[in-house]
Design an enzyme around this catalytic site. Structure first.
Site, PDB file in Angstrom:
ATOM      1  CD  GLU A  34      -1.781  -2.416   1.438  1.00  0.00           C
ATOM      2  OE1 GLU A  34      -0.637  -2.700   1.925  1.00  0.00           O
ATOM      3  OE2 GLU A  34      -2.549  -3.198   1.949  1.00  0.00           O
ATOM      4  CG  PHE A  40     -10.046  -9.616  11.121  1.00  0.00           C
ATOM      5  CD1 PHE A  40      -8.825  -9.936  11.411  1.00  0.00           C
ATOM      6  CD2 PHE A  40     -10.340  -9.304   9.589  1.00  0.00           C
ATOM      7  CE1 PHE A  40      -7.888 -10.541  10.520  1.00  0.00           C
ATOM      8  CE2 PHE A  40      -9.469 -10.101   8.711  1.00  0.00           C
ATOM      9  CZ  PHE A  40      -8.173 -10.336   9.355  1.00  0.00           C
ATOM     10  CD  GLN A  41      -7.568  -7.187   7.178  1.00  0.00           C
ATOM     11  OE1 GLN A  41      -8.691  -6.924   6.434  1.00  0.00           O
ATOM     12  NE2 GLN A  41      -6.355  -7.709   6.974  1.00  0.00           N
ATOM     13  CE  LYS A  71     -17.496  -6.161   3.507  1.00  0.00           C
ATOM     14  NZ  LYS A  71     -16.752  -7.385   3.831  1.00  0.00           N
ATOM     15  CG  MET A  78      23.033  11.625   3.196  1.00  0.00           C
ATOM     16  SD  MET A  78      24.126  12.719   2.325  1.00  0.00           S
ATOM     17  CE  MET A  78      23.151  13.339   1.016  1.00  0.00           C
TER      18      MET A  78
END
Lengths: 551, 91
Positions: free
Chosen positions: A42, A104-105, A154, A466
């Site tokens: 993502e 969940f999630q 949802k 760096m």
């Protein structure tokens, strides 16, 4: 879906999952009008949306599921916030009744992203969608641009509703400065009477499409101009008044002479600490005119003589007729003299090394020559980013895409995916370090699946260059966790069916670049460069701009 | 030197506005000394925040602009809180 189409959305970078499945199901019916690019992580979706915004004329859109899908966006969103990149993020969310139950999630994504978005909103009711989507796009692209996030539960995704096309235009507060005209005249008078005027410009020029106005303005006034990292390609590098880059690894003249100018006009830039160095020693002698679209940036870091809240294009258009035709030859000579010194001490040797290992600079020089300065360079973060900024000869606008404010390693590969899709006719060259590459290299899968043509150059020094440079210079060479045992990048490219070469010898660079630019699809060059190269000049941390060191 | 300030903020009456403002205070490690929130106009969905903080004057001028920049905020101003006119009375 209709709400997105109304905003002109034709591409979504995303990754499906449980809580966003109803939207993905609807997307199935819109396959012909919306291209969905399936990223591999993502974070890649957010960076791809950013890359898309840089080259496109509308914000990039990314869409992911709830919980880990949403939290994985956070780095990209923060990056977009720092660099004022307009993106619209859509996240799925658990059903409304499950909110706040550790379902969940479930992740409280609104709570997580509030400080790093321009605006965010949770939709729990389908009737809100049409209005909120319109509002989100408007906020992302108006004023100082930035990321917005819409979290949709949802149940709101499953609910049926009448599509409301009659969305009222969202009115955002605007700030009218009653003294604007007076300030404009005062700014013109200061610049017209200045002996050593100096123009600093940043990303605001590209975001405001003000490139030609900037060029006309500095040409008329004969003003030397220098750019921030993100402003670099807003004025062709070959322009006789483009004096180079500001900041920590910027050019010698532009930094040194900041403390010699009598009037400084800073436009579309925010005096980042990498630009100013020690603030109390930053241009104390100069009268400073600061023009920015964000009111909160004015007088935030550097106290100004005139603070002007305005869009760059509008301001420059109105200022131009008030500016007198001038030349400042002596003053320009001072810049050129210092830049010449930088060339002799630093650039010549690294651009044209005769022996030893390959230098990053000579690779960039060759890429610049082969593409005639017309490619889009998408640089990651680190030494290679600074070298690309310093030595690529940008000739066209919107040609240097990189992570400026946040300094996000792993930005370049996914951002180049978005950039290629927004600008398919442009040559996209991703310049990436071996460290940065390994942060998001899974997006090679996206490149393979979407059959994109992206030229990838890994400047491989087997180190976090760096950090290694800082440890050498400021931490008594105590090299702590900067060496990397790298995998075989060619085998990785092979696995993704991307043609590739390993370059270890100076003589091989030019012919390999020729083969790469001739190839139709993507191509990867793993170029072994010197491991202990340092980027110079440098303004050491905490030092003043004019304490910039050439070695 | 830190002074006692009262911030008066008008905003849309939507969830998350206080959180956004508090986030701007948190990143400068500013504590909220007093807080009062009230819906002021039901029709126009506006609400009113009164927040008391300690801060140095030059930071206060910058902070108020950052609060004002928030999309939800319609107006933001600040005043020195004098000892006679303490927070509770201004509420």
């Amino acid at each position: 879906m209709k709400s997105l189409l109304r905003e002109g959305v034709d591409t979504i970078f995303g990754y499906p999952g449980g809580a966003i499945m109803p939207v993905y199901d609807a997307l199935y019916d819109y396959k012909d009008s919306i291209r969905h690019v399936l990223v591999r992580h993502e974070q890649g979706a957010a960076h791809a949306a950013e890359g898309y915004s840089w080259l496109g004329d509308k914000p990039g859109v990314c869409m992911v599921t709830s919980g880990p899908g949403a939290t994985n966006l956070v780095t990209g969103i923060t990056n977009a916030m720092c660099d004022s990149t307009p993106i619209v993020c859509i996240t799925g969310q658990v059903v409304t009744t499950a909110l706040g139950t550790d379902a969940f999630q479930e992740a409280p994504i609104i709570g997580i992203v509030t400080p790093v978005t321009k605006w965010c909103y949770q939709i729990t009711n389908a009737a809100e969608i049409s209005h909120i989507v319109a509002k989100a796009f408007h906020i992302a692209t108006s004023g100082r641009k930035g990321p917005v996030l819409i979290d949709i539960t949802k149940d709101a995704q499953l609910e049926l509703c009448e599509y409301d096309d009659s969305v009222q235009k969202v009115a955002l507060k605007s700030r009218h400065d009653p003294h604007y005209q007076k300030k404009l005249k005062r700014a013109a008078a200061l610049l017209n009477n200045a002996k050593r005027p100096y123009v600093l410009f940043g990303h605001g020029i590209a975001l405001g499409n003000a490139e030609s106005e900037l060029a006309q303005f500095i040409e008329k006034g004969g003003f030397p101009a220098a750019s921030t990292l993100l402003g670099l390609s807003s004025l062709p590098k070959s322009h006789p008044l483009h004096m180079g880059m500001l900041g920590m690894h910027g050019n010698y003249g532009p930094n040194k002479l900041t403390n010699k100018a009598d009037v400084i006009l800073a436009i579309g830039m925010r005096f980042d600490d990498r630009v100013t160095g020690k603030i109390s020693a930053y241009a104390p002698q100069a009268k400073i005119i600061h023009v920015d679209i964000d009111h909160a940036e004015l007088d935030k870091v550097i106290p100004t003589s005139i603070a002007i809240h305005a869009d760059a294009k509008e301001f420059l258009t109105q200022l131009l007729p008030l500016i007198k035709l001038r030349k400042h030859n002596e003053w320009l000579k001072a810049f050129r003299k210092l830049n010449e010194e930088e060339k002799t001490v630093v650039a010549d040797a690294e651009l044209h090394p005769k022996s030893g290992e390959i230098s990053m600079a000579e690779v960039i020089r060759l890429v610049s020559e082969k593409t005639k300065g017309k490619a889009v360079i998408v640089a990651d973060v680190g030494q290679h980013q600074m070298v690309a900024a310093r030595y690529y000869g940008f000739e066209t606008r919107n040609s240097y895409i990189t992570s400026g404010g946040l300094g996000t390693m792993g930005f370049a590969l996914p951002a180049s995916v978005g950039a290629k899709i927004a600008g398919p006719q442009r040559e996209i060259v991703a310049i990436i370090g071996d460290g940065s590459f390994q942060m998001t290299l899974q997006e090679l899968g996206t490149i393979m699946q979407e059959k994109l043509s992206i030229k990838i150059i890994i400047l491989n020094n087997r180190h976090l260059g760096m950090v290694r440079q800082w440890q050498e210079m400021f931490f008594e060479k105590r090299y702590s966790s900067v060496h990397m045992e790298n995998p075989n990048f060619n085998k990785i490219a092979d696995a993704y069916s991307i043609p590739n070469e390993l370059i270890q010898d100076r003589k091989e660079i030019a012919p390999a670049l020729d083969r790469m630019f001739k190839a139709k699809g993507s191509y990867l060059l793993d170029i072994m460069v010197k491991k202990d190269e340092n980027v110079f000049p440098i303004i050491p941390n905490g030092a003043a701009v004019d304490e910039i060191r050439l070695q | 030197m830190h002074m006692r300030y009262t911030l008066i903020i008008k905003s849309e009456n939507v969830p998350g506005t206080l959180y956004r403002i508090a986030g701007l205070l948190l990143r400068k490690k500013i504590n909220i000394e007093n807080l009062y929130v009230k819906r002021v106009d039901q029709k126009r969905h506006t609400s009113h925040f009164i927040i008391e903080i300690f801060l140095s004057p030059h930071l206060m001028a910058k902070l108020i602009k950052q609060i004002d920049r928030a999309v939800e905020v319609t107006h933001a101003e600040y005043h020195r809180t004098s000892s006679q006119k303490r927070f509770v009375r201004s509420v």
